[in-house]
Design a protein around this motif. Structure first.
Motif, PDB file in Angstrom:
ATOM      1  N   SER A  67     -35.860 -48.719 -37.355  1.00  0.00           N
ATOM      2  CA  SER A  67     -35.266 -47.611 -36.615  1.00  0.00           C
ATOM      3  C   SER A  67     -34.235 -46.918 -37.512  1.00  0.00           C
ATOM      4  O   SER A  67     -33.337 -47.589 -38.038  1.00  0.00           O
ATOM      5  N   PRO A  68     -34.369 -45.595 -37.703  1.00  0.00           N
ATOM      6  CA  PRO A  68     -35.390 -44.726 -37.134  1.00  0.00           C
ATOM      7  C   PRO A  68     -36.749 -44.951 -37.784  1.00  0.00           C
ATOM      8  O   PRO A  68     -36.830 -45.389 -38.930  1.00  0.00           O
ATOM      9  N   TYR A 118     -30.864 -39.329 -33.123  1.00  0.00           N
ATOM     10  CA  TYR A 118     -31.020 -40.766 -33.369  1.00  0.00           C
ATOM     11  C   TYR A 118     -31.253 -41.542 -32.070  1.00  0.00           C
ATOM     12  O   TYR A 118     -31.968 -42.553 -32.074  1.00  0.00           O
ATOM     13  N   THR A 161     -34.897 -41.309 -31.378  1.00  0.00           N
ATOM     14  CA  THR A 161     -35.737 -42.126 -32.266  1.00  0.00           C
ATOM     15  C   THR A 161     -35.812 -43.571 -31.770  1.00  0.00           C
ATOM     16  O   THR A 161     -36.810 -44.255 -32.003  1.00  0.00           O
TER      17      THR A 161
END
Length: 404
Positions: free
Chosen positions: A278-279, A302, A305
């Protein structure tokens, strides 16, 4: 045409403000301010003319200080445009002539001390000049005339006798020389509030409680940032409430160079697990674009994501264990540390709602936080050549940001 980086010309600033229905409200009596000085020291002050001690740290003798704030915005569209305006002004103030010598622009918040929960604080800047410079003052006035809603306002701080500090509030007219003195007041220290003025307004401005809250921000960006539409298209392909499969989901968290790659690869091999990050890689081509945006937009990106990763976790955990390199914790930690100026003691207290896991985001079974000494982390980073985000670069040089 999308403008990314560099100095905004006056015409573009005016165009940005023409679509932003903010009102230039006067600096209200009774409002307090907090400035973040070098070294992450916070200085709380007010200008109400009452008795009290002079705030420490400004202006630098024999220099002068100036301050201004961007009017608070309420609707999602206004919030996005105000956040981008703040970012552009920050960029402009980091360029000549505003950074000559020992001059600097410091983060400033204006807040109502009687009700920290009522309205978000107004963001602005405290501009400190090592020497009084009429030409610099004229440049600052010109910048505010072109950028802020009319009539723009500028506070000027000067020393007086008996070591007193006074603030003159000026209303700037539309012409290069036109300005009106609104009033003068003595500047004194203000009591430090029970919590940081920004703490009550982190949710859905820096840390998002839901997918829809973050989505709403990026929806307002689609005409300003074309890539926002591509991100939203990816998010819309993900199920809204994904469920874990029968295999365990383990998240590895930690700063860069704490050993995440080593541990995740080892766990992946030991458990015959799927590795996710992640991301995710599907948004990597847009990270640089959103990293250059203000906190509101960057954090919404973010946050979304994480929902893309959650959809991947749900799919893969039906087939095998899943190891995730970073997840919601990193997103929230960076956001809080960025928005809360000062030191660790200024962070929201334990059990504050900002630390609560979003109800619509898939939870892992286990989270492992890796730590390492600062000296060892720096040694490891020196051997790396990977490109860093702005926040990752700040971690290396700002120990207070790193601690938060």
């Amino acid at each position: 045409m999308v403008h990314r980086g560099g100095l905004l010309p006056s015409l573009l600033l005016r165009s940005m403000m023409s679509s932003l229905p903010l009102h230039a409200a006067p600096v209200e009596a009774g409002r307090c301010f907090v400035a973040a000085l070098p070294g992450s020291e916070l200085v709380y002050f007010t200008a109400n003319g009452s008795d009290g001690a002079r705030p420490l740290g400004f202006p630098p003798s024999p220099g002068r200080c100036y301050s201004f704030c961007i009017p608070a915005a309420q609707s999602p569209r206004e919030r996005v445009r105000a956040a981008r305006l703040h970012k552009r002004l920050q960029q402009r103030l980091s360029q000549a002539p505003f950074v000559a010598g020992d001059s600097e622009a410091l983060p400033l918040l204006s807040y109502d001390p009687q009700d920290l929960d009522a309205a978000p604080p107004e963001k602005g800047f405290l501009v400190r000049l090592a020497q009084a410079a009429p030409e610099m003052e004229r440049c600052l006035e010109a910048l505010l005339r072109s950028a802020l809603p009319a009539p723009a306002q500028l506070c000027v701080y000067q020393e007086a006798g008996d070591n007193q500090l006074w603030r003159a509030l000026w209303r700037l007219g539309g012409t290069a020389e036109g300005k009106e003195l609104v009033g003068r007041a003595r500047v004194v220290q203000a009591p430090q509030p029970a919590r940081h003025p920004a703490a009550s307004h982190l949710l859905d401005a820096a840390v998002f409680r839901s997918r829809e809250a973050a989505r709403g921000v990026l929806e307002e960006c689609t005409t300003l940032i074309p890539e926002a539409k591509a991100v939203l298209d990816l998010v819309d392909k993900c199920s809204e409430l994904p469920k874990r499969g029968s295999f365990p989901v383990i998240v590895i968290e930690g700063l860069d160079a704490t050993g995440k790659t080593t541990i995740t690869e080892s766990l992946k091999d030991s458990l015959n697990a799927i590795m996710l990050r992640s991301p995710p890689s599907c948004v990597s081509q847009w990270r640089k674009i959103f990293d250059d945006e203000p906190t509101l937009i960057r954090r919404a990106f973010y946050a979304l994501t994480n929902y893309i990763v959650a959809s991947e976790i749900a799919k893969e955990s039906t087939k095998s264990p899943v190891i995730v390199d970073r997840y919601w914790h990193s997103t929230a930690a960076y956001a809080i540390a960025t928005e809360i100026s000062g030191k660790v003691s200024d962070l929201p207290p334990l059990h504050h709602p900002v630390y609560c896991w979003p109800e619509d985001l898939l939870k892992p079974d286990l989270v492992i936080l890796l730590t390492v000494s600062s000296a060892e982390r720096i040694r490891r980073l020196q051997g790396r050549g990977a490109e860093k985000t702005r926040e990752e670069a700040e971690l290396e040089v700002d120990r207070f940001f790193r601690q938060k």
